[in-house]
Design a protein around this motif. Structure first.
Motif, PDB file in Angstrom:
ATOM      1  N   ASP A 137       6.628 -88.299  43.199  1.00 30.37           N
ATOM      2  CA  ASP A 137       6.673 -87.966  44.614  1.00 30.37           C
ATOM      3  C   ASP A 137       7.595 -88.900  45.368  1.00 30.37           C
ATOM      4  OD1 ASP A 137       5.264 -90.345  44.853  1.00 30.37           O
ATOM      5  OD2 ASP A 137       3.321 -89.335  44.968  1.00 30.37           O
ATOM      6  N   GLY A 138       7.831 -88.551  46.668  1.00 32.44           N
ATOM      7  CA  GLY A 138       8.777 -89.318  47.470  1.00 32.44           C
ATOM      8  C   GLY A 138       8.383 -90.763  47.613  1.00 32.44           C
ATOM      9  N   GLN A 139       7.071 -91.034  47.782  1.00 37.90           N
ATOM     10  CA  GLN A 139       6.635 -92.415  47.944  1.00 37.90           C
ATOM     11  C   GLN A 139       6.961 -93.242  46.716  1.00 37.90           C
ATOM     12  OE1 GLN A 139       2.473 -92.777  48.741  1.00 37.90           O
ATOM     13  NE2 GLN A 139       2.539 -94.995  49.039  1.00 37.90           N
ATOM     14  N   ARG A 140       6.764 -92.680  45.534  1.00 36.37           N
ATOM     15  CA  ARG A 140       7.035 -93.402  44.291  1.00 36.37           C
ATOM     16  C   ARG A 140       8.530 -93.665  44.145  1.00 36.37           C
ATOM     17  NH1 ARG A 140       4.135 -94.594  39.861  1.00 36.37           N
ATOM     18  NH2 ARG A 140       5.154 -94.643  37.829  1.00 36.37           N
ATOM     19  N   ARG A 141       9.366 -92.688  44.472  1.00 29.33           N
ATOM     20  CA  ARG A 141      10.810 -92.878  44.379  1.00 29.33           C
ATOM     21  C   ARG A 141      11.282 -93.963  45.329  1.00 29.33           C
ATOM     22  NH1 ARG A 141      10.824 -87.255  44.465  1.00 29.33           N
ATOM     23  NH2 ARG A 141      11.589 -87.260  46.609  1.00 29.33           N
ATOM     24  N   HIS A 142      10.760 -93.944  46.561  1.00 27.27           N
ATOM     25  CA  HIS A 142      11.185 -94.933  47.545  1.00 27.27           C
ATOM     26  C   HIS A 142      10.707 -96.327  47.172  1.00 27.27           C
ATOM     27  CE1 HIS A 142      11.461 -91.506  50.745  1.00 27.27           C
ATOM     28  NE2 HIS A 142      12.486 -91.522  49.912  1.00 27.27           N
ATOM     29  N   GLY A 143       9.501 -96.407  46.632  1.00 28.57           N
ATOM     30  CA  GLY A 143       8.944 -97.709  46.302  1.00 28.57           C
ATOM     31  C   GLY A 143       9.750 -98.468  45.277  1.00 28.57           C
ATOM     32  N   VAL A 144      10.367 -97.771  44.360  1.00 23.58           N
ATOM     33  CA  VAL A 144      11.055 -98.463  43.282  1.00 23.58           C
ATOM     34  C   VAL A 144      12.289 -99.203  43.789  1.00 23.58           C
ATOM     35  CG1 VAL A 144      12.659 -96.661  42.521  1.00 23.58           C
ATOM     36  CG2 VAL A 144      11.685 -98.227  40.849  1.00 23.58           C
ATOM     37  N   TRP A 145      12.931 -98.713  44.833  1.00 18.76           N
ATOM     38  CA  TRP A 145      14.097 -99.425  45.365  1.00 18.76           C
ATOM     39  C   TRP A 145      13.787-100.209  46.628  1.00 18.76           C
ATOM     40  CZ3 TRP A 145      15.459 -98.510  50.355  1.00 18.76           C
ATOM     41  CH2 TRP A 145      15.102 -97.286  50.916  1.00 18.76           C
ATOM     42  N   LEU A 146      12.742 -99.798  47.367  1.00 19.60           N
ATOM     43  CA  LEU A 146      12.483-100.407  48.669  1.00 19.60           C
ATOM     44  C   LEU A 146      12.079-101.876  48.554  1.00 19.60           C
ATOM     45  CD1 LEU A 146      12.263-100.073  51.708  1.00 19.60           C
ATOM     46  CD2 LEU A 146       9.900 -99.284  51.385  1.00 19.60           C
ATOM     47  N   TRP A 147      11.123-102.173  47.678  1.00 20.37           N
ATOM     48  CA  TRP A 147      10.648-103.550  47.586  1.00 20.37           C
ATOM     49  C   TRP A 147      11.709-104.513  47.070  1.00 20.37           C
ATOM     50  CZ3 TRP A 147       7.036-104.993  50.550  1.00 20.37           C
ATOM     51  CH2 TRP A 147       6.013-104.128  50.896  1.00 20.37           C
ATOM     52  N   PRO A 148      12.452-104.179  46.015  1.00 18.18           N
ATOM     53  CA  PRO A 148      13.539-105.087  45.611  1.00 18.18           C
ATOM     54  C   PRO A 148      14.572-105.299  46.720  1.00 18.18           C
ATOM     55  CG  PRO A 148      13.038-103.572  43.839  1.00 18.18           C
ATOM     56  CD  PRO A 148      12.260-103.100  45.027  1.00 18.18           C
ATOM     57  N   THR A 149      14.862-104.230  47.467  1.00 12.75           N
ATOM     58  CA  THR A 149      15.836-104.366  48.556  1.00 12.75           C
ATOM     59  C   THR A 149      15.326-105.312  49.626  1.00 12.75           C
ATOM     60  OG1 THR A 149      16.660-102.122  48.163  1.00 12.75           O
ATOM     61  CG2 THR A 149      17.133-103.110  50.310  1.00 12.75           C
ATOM     62  N   LEU A 150      14.069-105.146  50.032  1.00 12.67           N
ATOM     63  CA  LEU A 150      13.512-105.984  51.083  1.00 12.67           C
ATOM     64  C   LEU A 150      13.367-107.437  50.632  1.00 12.67           C
ATOM     65  CD1 LEU A 150      10.767-103.619  52.572  1.00 12.67           C
ATOM     66  CD2 LEU A 150      13.017-104.173  53.524  1.00 12.67           C
ATOM     67  N   VAL A 151      12.921-107.645  49.396  1.00 13.71           N
ATOM     68  CA  VAL A 151      12.768-109.014  48.893  1.00 13.71           C
ATOM     69  C   VAL A 151      14.125-109.707  48.827  1.00 13.71           C
ATOM     70  CG1 VAL A 151      12.139-110.402  46.883  1.00 13.71           C
ATOM     71  CG2 VAL A 151      10.638-108.555  47.637  1.00 13.71           C
ATOM     72  N   THR A 152      15.122-108.998  48.322  1.00  8.15           N
ATOM     73  CA  THR A 152      16.465-109.583  48.239  1.00  8.15           C
ATOM     74  C   THR A 152      17.012-109.885  49.622  1.00  8.15           C
ATOM     75  OG1 THR A 152      16.873-108.298  46.230  1.00  8.15           O
ATOM     76  CG2 THR A 152      18.784-109.275  47.302  1.00  8.15           C
TER      77      THR A 152
END
Length: 511
Positions: free
Chosen positions: A31-46
């Protein structure tokens, strides 16, 4: 209906052999939440790690060169890259536009690099997800974020972070094109991304070595894939040919300082690539663990990720045994995402979320000293030069009518004039006494000096003298004719020494 695979959740069906399944290998819908989660957290942490104290390290010589070049008029900039730094011309033009909108503080100059590294983390996670599954992709993106060299070059006003992003985006777009090779739009996007890679840094085109491996695997079942890939590469790299020709002609004066690598060089550049021996060892170990899985569904992705990580350094090492050496660690930063993708796959092979989280937390804690080191004031220097301290001294004691003399001599690569000018406030621009023709006016990296120093003196009541080092008599650091002209009319009344620089005040003697 698609039948869920029995493979563990960290391993996905290889996109290189067939289009990805509509569901995750563990049977859950993507689902959309799972797809977004995989890139969102690394992007925000970086982004959080790279923006923190981004302006603290002092600009070093290369960054000052960036500021000087990008700060010229567009016409002056284009004239200059015809003679020097053609391979960086695209970056200078982009930063010229950025500076027009956001200014030229150290933070503003470096922010494109920080944003590029954050974007790369997200793309790395998406590549890992495509090749090895959701958990492996998330781990890959977070491992990339925690690598100290990511912060180091996110704090650098040079094109290397943008190069890493462009190469990673190109890899992601290639994987998307291989999923649907009949899509002309996807191949067009890939061609444009390869043009961006070459325009930002020619050496990064060695990423094509890894791309060839991915295409070769996919083309075994569909030969037209190779044709489409070849057309896309030719179209993309054709846009780079003018820059390549100029860059080749200018290489002798720009990278002649890089020594030819020996076999040991393939080993010693490794810790530099990560800015941490600990992370280099951890990522390499985890990458080896990924190969230990030996599952048929992961052999293709492992081969492709390994090719992206290993082939560019080997290729660059091989071609650097000719007249010109290109083998330098920061030119290979674009291989980091592939290494962290492999490491993410190896980390998730343990199949325990708790262990994965514990390893990531432990790595974050253990690399704190390395993260602190890349944020120190002189972190970017081979030899520290406190331009800011020198500028602060002049600003503190400045009087209207003061002039300045800079040591340009044989050590002009120190760029004392540019560095002090950067850190001085805009309202304070003392006359540069011995400046002949500025670098911008002569379409070069450095200026010329007044041929007759005595004639260039205008009897200013006070002159600030800025020289490298900490000699007892700062005038000794100047060329003999300049020192002679100054001694005839001025007396040194005091000097202040900061790291790598001496600032002296010369006062005109009564006639």
């Amino acid at each position: 209906m698609v039948t869920p695979s029995s493979a563990p959740s960290s391993v996905a069906a290889p996109v290189l052999d067939r289009p990805p399944p509509a569901r995750h290998p563990d049977g859950r819908r993507d689902d959309g939440q799972r797809r977004h989660g995989v890139w969102l957290w690394p992007t925000l942490v970086t982004l959080a790690l790279t923006v923190y104290e981004i302006g603290r390290p002092l600009l070093w010589e290369d960054e000052l060169n960036t500021w000087d070049m990008a700060g010229r008029s567009l016409g002056q900039l284009l004239d200059a890259v015809q003679r020097v730094d053609a391979v960086l011309g695209t970056y200078y033009v982009l930063l010229h536009g950025w500076m027009t909108v956001f200014g030229d503080s150290a933070t503003a100059l470096r922010m494109p690099s920080a944003l590029a590294m954050a974007g790369t983390a997200g793309c790395t996670a998406l590549i890992g997800q495509r090749l090895f599954g959701h958990r492996a992709g998330l781990a890959a993106g977070l491992l990339f974020a925690l690598t100290p060299v990511v912060t180091r070059y996110a704090h650098e006003a040079r094109p290397y972070a943008l190069v890493v992003l462009a190469a990673t985006v190109a890899t992601l777009l290639l994987l998307r094109a291989l999923e649907r090779p009949e899509s002309a739009w996807r191949w067009t996007a890939y061609a444009l991304s390869m043009a961006a890679v070459g325009l930002l840094h020619l050496i990064a085109l060695t990423v094509l070595a890894g791309h060839l491996v991915a295409v070769a695997r996919r083309a075994r079942g569909e030969r037209s894939v190779a044709l489409r890939f070849g057309c896309a590469v030719l179209a993309g790299t054709a846009l780079v040919v003018p820059v390549a020709l100029l860059g080749r002609a200018q290489a002798g004066r720009q990278i002649s300082w890089i020594p030819g690598p020996d076999l040991w060089g393939l080993v010693t550049f490794w810790p530099q690539l990560y800015a941490s021996a600990l992370v280099a060892g951890a990522v390499t170990t985890l990458a080896v663990l990924a190969w230990g899985e030996r599952r048929p569904s992961t052999r293709g992705p492992l081969l492709v990720a390994s090719a992206l990580a290993v082939l560019p350094p080997l290729l660059l090492w091989a071609v650097s045994h000719g007249d010109t050496s290109y083998f330098f660690y920061r030119y290979l930063l674009f291989t980091l995402p592939a290494w962290t993708v492999l490491a993410g796959a190896g980390l998730c092979a343990v199949r325990s979320r708790g262990v994965v989280a514990a390893v990531l937390v432990a790595l974050a804690v253990l690399t704190l000293p390395d993260q602190q080191a890349v944020r120190r004031p002189f972190a970017h220097f081979w030899q520290g030069i406190d331009y800011e301290g020198a500028a602060r001294t002049i600003e503190k004691y400045h009087r209207p009518g003061d002039a300045v003399v800079f040591d340009r001599g044989d050590d002009y690569w120190r760029m004392l004039d540019v560095g002090v000018r950067f850190y001085l406030p805009d309202r304070l621009r003392p006359r540069d006494v011995f400046l002949g023709t500025s670098a911008a006016d002569r379409a070069e990296l450095w200026p010329t000096e007044c041929p007759d120093p005595a004639a260039c003196l205008k009897d200013e009541p006070r002159i600030w003298l800025v020289v490298a080092g900490d000699a007892a008599d700062p005038l000794d650091a100047l060329p003999a004719d300049q020192a002679r002209a100054l001694r005839a009319r001025y007396t040194a009344t005091g000097a202040e020494r900061v790291t790598g620089v001496t600032v002296a005040l010369l006062v005109r003697t009564s006639s």
